[in-house]
Design an enzyme around this catalytic site. Structure first.
Site, PDB file in Angstrom:
ATOM      1  N   GLY A   1     -10.114  -1.111  -8.560  1.00 34.62           N
ATOM      2  CA  GLY A   1     -11.573  -1.022  -8.615  1.00 34.62           C
ATOM      3  C   GLY A   1     -12.045  -0.340  -9.892  1.00 34.62           C
ATOM      4  O   GLY A   1     -13.082  -0.702 -10.461  1.00 34.62           O
ATOM      5  N   ASN A   2     -11.261   0.623 -10.355  1.00 35.95           N
ATOM      6  CA  ASN A   2     -11.651   1.347 -11.567  1.00 35.95           C
ATOM      7  C   ASN A   2     -11.533   0.484 -12.822  1.00 35.95           C
ATOM      8  O   ASN A   2     -12.149   0.777 -13.840  1.00 35.95           O
ATOM      9  CB  ASN A   2     -10.831   2.625 -11.718  1.00 35.95           C
ATOM     10  CG  ASN A   2     -11.287   3.684 -10.723  1.00 35.95           C
ATOM     11  OD1 ASN A   2     -12.478   3.957 -10.593  1.00 35.95           O
ATOM     12  ND2 ASN A   2     -10.346   4.252 -10.001  1.00 35.95           N
TER      13      ASN A   2
ATOM     14  N   LYS B   1     -10.458   9.878   0.110  1.00 38.73           N
ATOM     15  CA  LYS B   1     -10.613   8.702  -0.750  1.00 38.73           C
ATOM     16  C   LYS B   1     -11.824   8.843  -1.674  1.00 38.73           C
ATOM     17  O   LYS B   1     -12.965   8.908  -1.214  1.00 38.73           O
ATOM     18  CB  LYS B   1     -10.771   7.473   0.163  1.00 38.73           C
ATOM     19  CG  LYS B   1     -11.220   6.208  -0.510  1.00 38.73           C
ATOM     20  CD  LYS B   1     -10.094   5.530  -1.247  1.00 38.73           C
ATOM     21  CE  LYS B   1     -10.614   4.374  -2.075  1.00 38.73           C
ATOM     22  NZ  LYS B   1      -9.637   3.941  -3.074  1.00 38.73           N
TER      23      LYS B   1
ATOM     24  N   LYS C   1      -7.199   0.420  -0.843  1.00 39.48           N
ATOM     25  CA  LYS C   1      -6.903  -0.999  -1.091  1.00 39.48           C
ATOM     26  C   LYS C   1      -5.420  -1.229  -1.371  1.00 39.48           C
ATOM     27  O   LYS C   1      -4.915  -2.335  -1.145  1.00 39.48           O
ATOM     28  CB  LYS C   1      -7.782  -1.556  -2.218  1.00 39.48           C
ATOM     29  CG  LYS C   1      -7.417  -1.118  -3.619  1.00 39.48           C
ATOM     30  CD  LYS C   1      -6.616  -2.144  -4.346  1.00 39.48           C
ATOM     31  CE  LYS C   1      -6.254  -1.756  -5.768  1.00 39.48           C
ATOM     32  NZ  LYS C   1      -6.099  -0.365  -6.138  1.00 39.48           N
TER      33      LYS C   1
ATOM     34  N   LYS D   1      -0.539   3.973  -4.315  1.00 38.58           N
ATOM     35  CA  LYS D   1       0.105   2.816  -4.958  1.00 38.58           C
ATOM     36  C   LYS D   1       1.615   2.892  -4.769  1.00 38.58           C
ATOM     37  O   LYS D   1       2.256   1.911  -4.403  1.00 38.58           O
ATOM     38  CB  LYS D   1      -0.218   2.768  -6.452  1.00 38.58           C
ATOM     39  CG  LYS D   1      -1.676   2.541  -6.732  1.00 38.58           C
ATOM     40  CD  LYS D   1      -1.937   2.388  -8.212  1.00 38.58           C
ATOM     41  CE  LYS D   1      -3.381   2.670  -8.536  1.00 38.58           C
ATOM     42  NZ  LYS D   1      -4.347   1.968  -7.680  1.00 38.58           N
TER      43      LYS D   1
HETATM   44  P1  ADP Z   1      -7.349   1.904  -9.173  1.00 35.97           P
HETATM   45  O1  ADP Z   1      -8.818   1.792  -9.299  1.00 35.97           O
HETATM   46  O2  ADP Z   1      -6.600   0.892  -9.979  1.00 35.97           O
HETATM   47  O3  ADP Z   1      -6.862   2.011  -7.747  1.00 35.97           O
HETATM   48  P2  ADP Z   1      -6.916   4.765  -9.464  1.00 35.97           P
HETATM   49  O4  ADP Z   1      -7.822   5.503 -10.390  1.00 35.97           O
HETATM   50  O5  ADP Z   1      -7.125   4.898  -8.016  1.00 35.97           O
HETATM   51  O6  ADP Z   1      -6.942   3.249  -9.936  1.00 35.97           O
HETATM   52  O7  ADP Z   1      -5.389   5.157  -9.767  1.00 35.97           O
HETATM   53  C1  ADP Z   1      -4.814   5.021 -11.053  1.00 35.97           C
HETATM   54  C2  ADP Z   1      -4.908   6.349 -11.801  1.00 35.97           C
HETATM   55  O8  ADP Z   1      -4.013   7.308 -11.215  1.00 35.97           O
HETATM   56  C3  ADP Z   1      -4.442   6.329 -13.234  1.00 35.97           C
HETATM   57  O9  ADP Z   1      -5.433   5.794 -14.077  1.00 35.97           O
HETATM   58  C4  ADP Z   1      -4.154   7.809 -13.502  1.00 35.97           C
HETATM   59  O10 ADP Z   1      -5.283   8.443 -14.060  1.00 35.97           O
HETATM   60  C5  ADP Z   1      -3.925   8.402 -12.110  1.00 35.97           C
HETATM   61  N1  ADP Z   1      -2.628   9.046 -11.881  1.00 35.97           N
HETATM   62  C6  ADP Z   1      -2.473  10.116 -11.063  1.00 35.97           C
HETATM   63  N2  ADP Z   1      -1.194  10.492 -10.997  1.00 35.97           N
HETATM   64  C7  ADP Z   1      -0.485   9.645 -11.799  1.00 35.97           C
HETATM   65  C8  ADP Z   1       0.903   9.535 -12.142  1.00 35.97           C
HETATM   66  N3  ADP Z   1       1.817  10.366 -11.634  1.00 35.97           N
HETATM   67  N4  ADP Z   1       1.275   8.532 -12.970  1.00 35.97           N
HETATM   68  C9  ADP Z   1       0.350   7.682 -13.487  1.00 35.97           C
HETATM   69  N5  ADP Z   1      -0.982   7.754 -13.207  1.00 35.97           N
HETATM   70  C10 ADP Z   1      -1.408   8.714 -12.369  1.00 35.97           C
HETATM   71 MG    MG Z   2      -7.363   3.545  -6.374  1.00 30.83          MG
END
Ligand code: ADP
Ligand code: MG
Length: 314
Positions: free
Chosen positions: A12-13, A129, A214, A276
């Site tokens: 979503g981001n 969330k 998601k 994830k």
């Molecule tokens: P999306 O919208 O794709 O679900 P999120 O913002 O929820 O994205 O999750 C991805 C983000 O998680 C990355 O952009 C990063 O800033 C953050 N992040 C937190 N911990 C980690 C990690 N250990 N390794 C990589 N990214 C991380």
């Molecule tokens: Mg996310």
């Protein structure tokens, strides 16, 4: 044997934080998906809605405040339904255009998807969330006073509102999604983790005040569709350990066991990277030949060909 099946989850981001940004982002986001379709994979697309569902609820809250009698209430589940349309409509058309330009004639369809959650899920007592835009500490404080919402600091990027995120149990429209995908149509489903619903008397469904992650919903979708790959496309090329620290180390090919060890060490931020990796582990462990991939949107093809990203297998 049919083609290999992939569930692609779009972050979503990565979709931008307003409509203009979204239309621009989606034009690019559909290209790696079209690549996979062109390579012959059967693709089902899911997407996040964190930033969008927050904006929709903010807009609806303003409307209710202005016209309390005419528009008394817009539940969070309804906002997720709206976000599935708002985002799915864009993906559907841009993906259709991208495929047409490549001479591929396929129907692209968005299925409004409900996902069952447990009303007694402990997540309802502990919101995690993040939704809506990133705020400064001052903006978050002001909103907290005004609306009684809960805010957290999100992975060093600012403050965001958090809501309950119960675990997905079942996908109500799974039969429809499967039938469409098996007939060769490209399906967009379980957007924003699905519209959260609980089962009541006579199997009737009721919207639930939550936002399902998601990544976990996409994992369930991938298992239920008997997919070979789950690809989680996001804003970073790899999951990392010691993320954001000088000794940060990007993860490439790892086993589900290794991933679980890192989860236990707290290497992944809850509400962003952790779900994830959890989703990837669950998928990899669900059947030996299943692989999950976490990578940057633009790198989907390289990732599936083993050139980049974090790949998690049994
Ligand atoms: P999306 O919208 O794709 O679900 P999120 O913002 O929820 O994205 O999750 C991805 C983000 O998680 C990355 O952009 C990063 O800033 C953050 N992040 C937190 N911990 C980690 C990690 N250990 N390794 C990589 N990214 C991380
Ligand atoms: Mg996310």
């Amino acid at each position: 044997m049919g083609n290999k099946k992939i569930v692609v989850a779009l972050g979503g981001n990565a979709l931008g934080s307003n409509l203009v940004e979204q239309m621009r982002s989606v034009t690019d986001a559909v290209k790696p998906i079209a690549d996979l379709i062109e390579e012959g994979y059967e693709v089902v697309v899911s997407h996040g809605n964190g930033p969008q569902v927050g904006v929709i609820q903010d807009a609806m809250t303003l409307l209710s405040r202005e016209y309390p009698e005419k528009h008394p209430h817009f539940p969070l589940s309804v906002c997720t339904a709206m976000s599935q349309g708002y985002i799915g409509y864009d993906i559907q058309n841009k993906l259709r255009e991208e495929l047409l330009d490549r001479g591929i004639h396929k129907d692209v369809t968005c299925v409004l998807t409900q996902v069952e959650v447990d009303p007694d899920d402990p997540a309802f007592q502990n919101p995690t969330k993040p939704i809506g835009p990133f705020l400064t500490r001052e903006e978050a404080e002001a909103k907290k006073k005004l609306r009684n919402h809960v805010f957290i600091e999100d992975a060093g990027r600012g403050y965001r509102r958090v809501v309950a995120s119960p675990k997905p149990i079942s996908i109500i429209e799974i039969g429809t999604i499967r039938t469409l995908a098996e007939s060769g149509h490209i399906v967009i489903a379980a957007g924003g983790g699905g519209i959260p619903v609980t089962r009541g008397e006579n199997n009737h469904l009721k919207g639930s005040p939550a936002v399902i992650d998601k990544d976990l919903a996409s994992e369930l979708l991938a298992e239920e569709l008997d997919a070979d790959f789950l690809i989680i496309l996001t804003a970073v090329e790899n999951a990392a350990i010691n993320y954001g620290k000088p000794d940060e180390q990007k993860l490439g090919d790892i086993t589900a066991e290794e991933a679980k060890k890192y989860i236990e060490e707290g290497q992944f931020a809850p509400g962003s990277m952790r779900p994830k990796v959890e989703a990837a582990v669950k998928f990899a462990e669900s059947r030996p030949e299943r692989t999950a991939l976490i990578t940057l949107l633009e790198k989907a093809r390289d990732g599936i060909n083993g050139k980049t990203g974090t790949r998690i297998h049994a």
